[in-house]
Design an enzyme around this catalytic site. Sequence first.
Site, PDB file in Angstrom:
ATOM      1  N   ASP A 118     -20.849 -18.565 -18.296  1.00  0.00           N
ATOM      2  CA  ASP A 118     -20.534 -17.378 -19.107  1.00  0.00           C
ATOM      3  C   ASP A 118     -19.240 -16.743 -18.584  1.00  0.00           C
ATOM      4  O   ASP A 118     -19.107 -16.518 -17.382  1.00  0.00           O
ATOM      5  CB  ASP A 118     -21.691 -16.377 -19.034  1.00  0.00           C
ATOM      6  CG  ASP A 118     -22.973 -16.971 -19.611  1.00  0.00           C
ATOM      7  OD1 ASP A 118     -22.905 -17.611 -20.667  1.00  0.00           O
ATOM      8  OD2 ASP A 118     -24.040 -16.807 -18.986  1.00  0.00           O
ATOM      9  N   LYS A 122     -14.705  -8.964 -19.085  1.00  0.00           N
ATOM     10  CA  LYS A 122     -14.315  -7.613 -18.641  1.00  0.00           C
ATOM     11  C   LYS A 122     -14.228  -7.567 -17.115  1.00  0.00           C
ATOM     12  O   LYS A 122     -15.107  -8.092 -16.424  1.00  0.00           O
ATOM     13  CB  LYS A 122     -15.345  -6.590 -19.129  1.00  0.00           C
ATOM     14  CG  LYS A 122     -15.323  -6.447 -20.629  1.00  0.00           C
ATOM     15  CD  LYS A 122     -16.252  -5.358 -21.109  1.00  0.00           C
ATOM     16  CE  LYS A 122     -16.098  -5.242 -22.621  1.00  0.00           C
ATOM     17  NZ  LYS A 122     -17.322  -4.833 -23.282  1.00  0.00           N
ATOM     18  N   ASP A 154     -14.075 -24.036 -21.454  1.00  0.00           N
ATOM     19  CA  ASP A 154     -13.090 -23.959 -22.539  1.00  0.00           C
ATOM     20  C   ASP A 154     -12.343 -22.625 -22.444  1.00  0.00           C
ATOM     21  O   ASP A 154     -11.442 -22.385 -23.240  1.00  0.00           O
ATOM     22  CB  ASP A 154     -13.786 -24.010 -23.905  1.00  0.00           C
ATOM     23  CG  ASP A 154     -14.683 -22.794 -24.074  1.00  0.00           C
ATOM     24  OD1 ASP A 154     -15.564 -22.593 -23.229  1.00  0.00           O
ATOM     25  OD2 ASP A 154     -14.467 -22.021 -25.031  1.00  0.00           O
ATOM     26  N   THR A 191     -21.077 -31.644 -22.168  1.00  0.00           N
ATOM     27  CA  THR A 191     -22.191 -30.703 -22.262  1.00  0.00           C
ATOM     28  C   THR A 191     -22.317 -30.287 -23.737  1.00  0.00           C
ATOM     29  O   THR A 191     -21.442 -30.586 -24.558  1.00  0.00           O
ATOM     30  CB  THR A 191     -21.935 -29.446 -21.406  1.00  0.00           C
ATOM     31  OG1 THR A 191     -21.047 -28.572 -22.111  1.00  0.00           O
ATOM     32  CG2 THR A 191     -21.341 -29.779 -20.046  1.00  0.00           C
ATOM     33  N   GLU A 192     -23.379 -29.533 -24.054  1.00  0.00           N
ATOM     34  CA  GLU A 192     -23.532 -29.041 -25.430  1.00  0.00           C
ATOM     35  C   GLU A 192     -22.346 -28.146 -25.822  1.00  0.00           C
ATOM     36  O   GLU A 192     -21.791 -28.270 -26.907  1.00  0.00           O
ATOM     37  CB  GLU A 192     -24.834 -28.230 -25.586  1.00  0.00           C
ATOM     38  CG  GLU A 192     -26.082 -29.065 -25.773  1.00  0.00           C
ATOM     39  CD  GLU A 192     -26.703 -29.529 -24.462  1.00  0.00           C
ATOM     40  OE1 GLU A 192     -26.174 -29.190 -23.379  1.00  0.00           O
ATOM     41  OE2 GLU A 192     -27.718 -30.252 -24.526  1.00  0.00           O
ATOM     42  N   GLU A 194     -19.357 -28.086 -24.515  1.00  0.00           N
ATOM     43  CA  GLU A 194     -18.126 -28.886 -24.546  1.00  0.00           C
ATOM     44  C   GLU A 194     -17.990 -29.594 -25.896  1.00  0.00           C
ATOM     45  O   GLU A 194     -16.912 -29.614 -26.499  1.00  0.00           O
ATOM     46  CB  GLU A 194     -18.178 -29.908 -23.405  1.00  0.00           C
ATOM     47  CG  GLU A 194     -16.929 -30.734 -23.242  1.00  0.00           C
ATOM     48  CD  GLU A 194     -16.950 -31.512 -21.931  1.00  0.00           C
ATOM     49  OE1 GLU A 194     -17.919 -31.393 -21.155  1.00  0.00           O
ATOM     50  OE2 GLU A 194     -15.979 -32.255 -21.697  1.00  0.00           O
TER      51      GLU A 194
HETATM   52  N1  SAM Z   1     -23.850 -25.644 -19.136  1.00  0.00           N
HETATM   53  C1  SAM Z   1     -24.317 -25.554 -20.512  1.00  0.00           C
HETATM   54  C2  SAM Z   1     -23.306 -26.150 -21.449  1.00  0.00           C
HETATM   55  O1  SAM Z   1     -22.147 -26.345 -21.028  1.00  0.00           O
HETATM   56  O2  SAM Z   1     -23.655 -26.453 -22.594  1.00  0.00           O
HETATM   57  C3  SAM Z   1     -24.678 -24.112 -20.877  1.00  0.00           C
HETATM   58  C4  SAM Z   1     -23.526 -23.134 -20.899  1.00  0.00           C
HETATM   59  S1  SAM Z   1     -24.042 -21.452 -21.255  1.00  0.00           S
HETATM   60  C5  SAM Z   1     -22.585 -20.695 -21.794  1.00  0.00           C
HETATM   61  C6  SAM Z   1     -24.242 -20.767 -19.626  1.00  0.00           C
HETATM   62  C7  SAM Z   1     -25.632 -20.925 -19.071  1.00  0.00           C
HETATM   63  O3  SAM Z   1     -25.661 -20.446 -17.743  1.00  0.00           O
HETATM   64  C8  SAM Z   1     -26.678 -20.138 -19.854  1.00  0.00           C
HETATM   65  O4  SAM Z   1     -27.710 -21.004 -20.284  1.00  0.00           O
HETATM   66  C9  SAM Z   1     -27.171 -19.099 -18.856  1.00  0.00           C
HETATM   67  O5  SAM Z   1     -28.543 -18.772 -19.022  1.00  0.00           O
HETATM   68  C10 SAM Z   1     -26.896 -19.792 -17.529  1.00  0.00           C
HETATM   69  N2  SAM Z   1     -26.719 -18.846 -16.404  1.00  0.00           N
HETATM   70  C11 SAM Z   1     -25.975 -17.716 -16.419  1.00  0.00           C
HETATM   71  N3  SAM Z   1     -26.050 -17.082 -15.237  1.00  0.00           N
HETATM   72  C12 SAM Z   1     -26.877 -17.821 -14.453  1.00  0.00           C
HETATM   73  C13 SAM Z   1     -27.365 -17.665 -13.130  1.00  0.00           C
HETATM   74  N4  SAM Z   1     -27.013 -16.610 -12.381  1.00  0.00           N
HETATM   75  N5  SAM Z   1     -28.205 -18.610 -12.633  1.00  0.00           N
HETATM   76  C14 SAM Z   1     -28.570 -19.675 -13.404  1.00  0.00           C
HETATM   77  N6  SAM Z   1     -28.135 -19.873 -14.669  1.00  0.00           N
HETATM   78  C15 SAM Z   1     -27.300 -18.953 -15.192  1.00  0.00           C
END
Ligand code: SAM
Length: 213
Positions: A118, A122, A154, A191-192, A194
């Site tokens: 993520d 900000k 990305d 990844t999904e 990506e």
């Molecule tokens: N890696 C996957 C992909 O590229 O398709 C998912 C990307 S998604 C934007 C980010 C993922 O990181 C989310 O499923 C979120 O729940 C997880 N995440 C965020 N902060 C985390 C944390 N502190 N510990 C474990 N997972 C976390």
Amino acid sequence: MRVRNKPWAESRMNDFPQYMIQQAESHKGKWHEVFGNNNPLYIEVGTGKGRFITGMAKAHPDVNFIGIELNRNVLVTALDLLIEEELPNLKLMVENAAELQKCFEKGEVSRVYLNFSDPWPKTRHAKRRLTHSSFLSVYEDILLEKGEIHFKTDNQGLFESSLLSISQYGMLLSFISLDLHNSYYDGNIMTEYEEKFSSKGSRIYRLEAAFNN
Ligand code: SAM
């Protein structure tokens, strides 16, 4: 992205103890017993729906993998992939990256993958980025000497802030691509996120960095 609440996710996970790690703290220092071998252990933090980690586990049967994810509602899809593929070298667990020292001994993990974390654009949320120094120190605490993180995104802003955070931490960068899909790099597993962003024309950024200890 909003994720649908799946109230049944926890009980589905409980039905597959061979794939889902419960009470990860109890395996600290003993992960080789969980896998039944001494192969290196690679973890992915923020596994999401599991396409990358299942692809990696399939491609590298001589490496053990753990997919770590905060959100059960997405990880249950990774579990479905794993049930289909029946991979003995992959486990999944629900855990917060900030708590990983409770689960792994120093040196137990050989590599950390961060994929499409993520972005938290900000400035006041910078500490939540999984490449912030507070998270780097968690990874350093569980990785073996000169252990590596491999990161893809990305998001240009997140990539730039990660380059800064990683180099200010004193890590050594060994690979940087500002356009992964148009660079020479063998064996990329998408990844999904990506797949979704690159199909819309977004550039993919990637780096590898090692702790200098
Ligand atoms: N890696 C996957 C992909 O590229 O398709 C998912 C990307 S998604 C934007 C980010 C993922 O990181 C989310 O499923 C979120 O729940 C997880 N995440 C965020 N902060 C985390 C944390 N502190 N510990 C474990 N997972 C976390």
